[in-house]
Design an enzyme around this catalytic site. Sequence first.
Site, PDB file in Angstrom:
ATOM      1  N   GLU A 323       0.849  -1.381   0.013  1.00  0.00           N
ATOM      2  CA  GLU A 323       0.077   0.460  -0.003  1.00  0.00           C
ATOM      3  C   GLU A 323       0.260   1.333   0.529  1.00  0.00           C
ATOM      4  O   GLU A 323       0.914   2.044   0.278  1.00  0.00           O
ATOM      5  CB  GLU A 323      -1.035   0.202   1.375  1.00  0.00           C
ATOM      6  CG  GLU A 323      -1.780  -1.264   1.707  1.00  0.00           C
ATOM      7  CD  GLU A 323      -2.446  -1.340   2.857  1.00  0.00           C
ATOM      8  OE1 GLU A 323      -3.828  -1.982   2.789  1.00  0.00           O
ATOM      9  OE2 GLU A 323      -2.181  -0.819   3.941  1.00  0.00           O
ATOM     10  N   CYS A 414      -9.854   0.133   8.680  1.00  0.00           N
ATOM     11  CA  CYS A 414      -9.431   1.285   8.669  1.00  0.00           C
ATOM     12  C   CYS A 414     -10.363   2.400   7.718  1.00  0.00           C
ATOM     13  O   CYS A 414     -10.940   3.771   8.059  1.00  0.00           O
ATOM     14  CB  CYS A 414      -8.087   1.980   8.077  1.00  0.00           C
ATOM     15  SG  CYS A 414      -7.497   0.829   6.373  1.00  0.00           S
TER      16      CYS A 414
END
Length: 663
Positions: A323, A414
């Site tokens: 990521e 998240c």
Amino acid sequence: MKRLFLSLSLFYAVNLSAQQADYPIKAVNFTAVKLSDNFWLPRIQVNHQVTIPASFARCENTGRVKNFEMAAAHSGKFCTKFTFDDTDIYKTIEGASFSMAVTPDKKMDRYVDSLIAIVAKAQEPDGYLYTARTIDPLHPPEWAGPERWVNEHSMSHELYNSGHLFEAASAHYLATGKRNFLDIALKNADLLVRTFGPGKRGVAPGHEVVEMGLVKLYRITGRKDYLALAKFFIDERGKRGYKKDSENEWQNGKYWQDDKPVTAQDEAEGHAVRAMYLYAAMADIAAIDGDTAYLAAIDRIWDNMTGKKIYVQGGIGAVPDGERFGEDYELPNATAYNETCAAIGNAFWNERMFLLHGDAKYIDLLEKVMYNGLISGLGLDGKSFFYTNAMEVRDDFKHGSLERSRSGWFECSCCPTNLVRFLPSVPGYMYAQEGKKVYVNLYINSTATLKVENSDVVIRQEHDYPWEGNILLKLDPVKATAFELRVRIPGWVNGEAIADGLYRFKDTKADAAVIAVNGKVQPYRVEKGYAVLNRMWKKGDVVSVSLPMRVKEVLADGRLVDDEGKVAIQRGPLVYCAEWKDNGGKVSNLFGLGDKWDVVMEKGMLNGVVVLRGEGKRVEVRDGVVDTREEKVTLIPYYSWANRGEGEMSVWFLEKVRGVSLR
């Protein structure tokens, strides 16, 4: 409750001013701005009515609440996957607190208090709060490490959990005046102060955010040891021994932004969300402590990101593996990652950069992110989400991180809970002040009450932005007041697709923003992207701002190989895309878009959007023969794709066919 938040915020601001310097420019509190628009207000209302309750329900249904209950009982087995799952409860409480500050909700308030009571029982006597270990200290999950803190530099997320606890508790205290959550946070923060620092334990937190949270606690309490600890954590970076000659970012430290001291860093690197939280915290410290080395570093890093590492719709973090940011100009479309949390972190950072520098280029980027690669993360139903935000979807290509449709929740959730806390705060990005300077940053229909020279000034915005660019600002000072009104002229008006030139408009002609006061066109000077209007303002004064919204073709820097020979389409702050639903079920074979577009408001489509209708070409194989034909093309705002089922989507379009691959 709104009145309480305002009075507490005033106390907070006065207390902070008495302590020491902070940002030279101050954002106007979001509770001082009442929205009335048709774009952001419905989203904020849906967040309150749908997204927040759904998030709380999912925290219960997935075992996140149960983890706290088991931690309180010191019995059971950690029942979710990630050691940072505690933070989904914290972030949802934070969003609920922001939301209740402007929309009082007794039922939600009672529920939040019940959750806080559960969290309090899970906290250990010395302040430690981390359910992954407390449930069964002898058998914690692997990421947690066998003892407290030993794996914090990488994957335990103990300090990450603390950071979100601090941010949520600060919001809850300022929104409600209650100390029940704040006291939990302060107890945990005091443990960190006793544990970490010079002559104690040292660590560069594996996932930043504790630094931002400590700054917020400092602002509430005036405790300088909290501020010092935030800086200590930042300055610990670059000290751990990594394999400097390795190209693996986990092994050389870049993934954690830990390969060198922060003041020696000059590019956006590693995990994109971690990076954004670090740079935002560095901005906080630079503002409070006047740390010029921090300031120079984040200036360099911002230039690197905007000039070499950002997608045309504001997305960052191109590489799915980790990521993370890739190398300079590594921005592939087919495998673009663009985590929603990274977009939110980018918004946090850019607001802080503006508060430091007063330059509209940071708000330009903030606006690009907000209207495109950030709200794309949330479905129009308010309860479906993208974790990643694709740049193209093709029927003939798949990869592990590509999301063709939104999901209700994720094992790692998240992003949904980050959206929950971001949306209610949007009004707080609209205005800012520096003495007698009043900055108008974002254009959202609203009524704002500011205090200039100790006198109340009401500013009302009336317009249909982002669909149209004719802005009315109606000023009603209680008494005639002299001040500078600084009106942002967006970069896209001036012919700038993005600062630093990674993308540019094909037509390089800058448009002229026309400004009139009480119907009379005014000359104005431009300073750092703002039209400066300095006068004695009186009740009933009206400022009209005309921002031309031509449809523009966007070209990429030639070093972005995936975008070579292609164009993207932008109108105003919105980047557009083609989606299967409007274009015969397929868009990957569209090319050669024309330069004539009909701009049409479709009120019954996608909750009301302006679509672009024009001409293009489609290449197809019919009976074994390649055929190219003229085609009607419809484009929709990028943020709105994937709300009508799964199918192809594209942001970039070839200008002409460059070759044919046979199969």
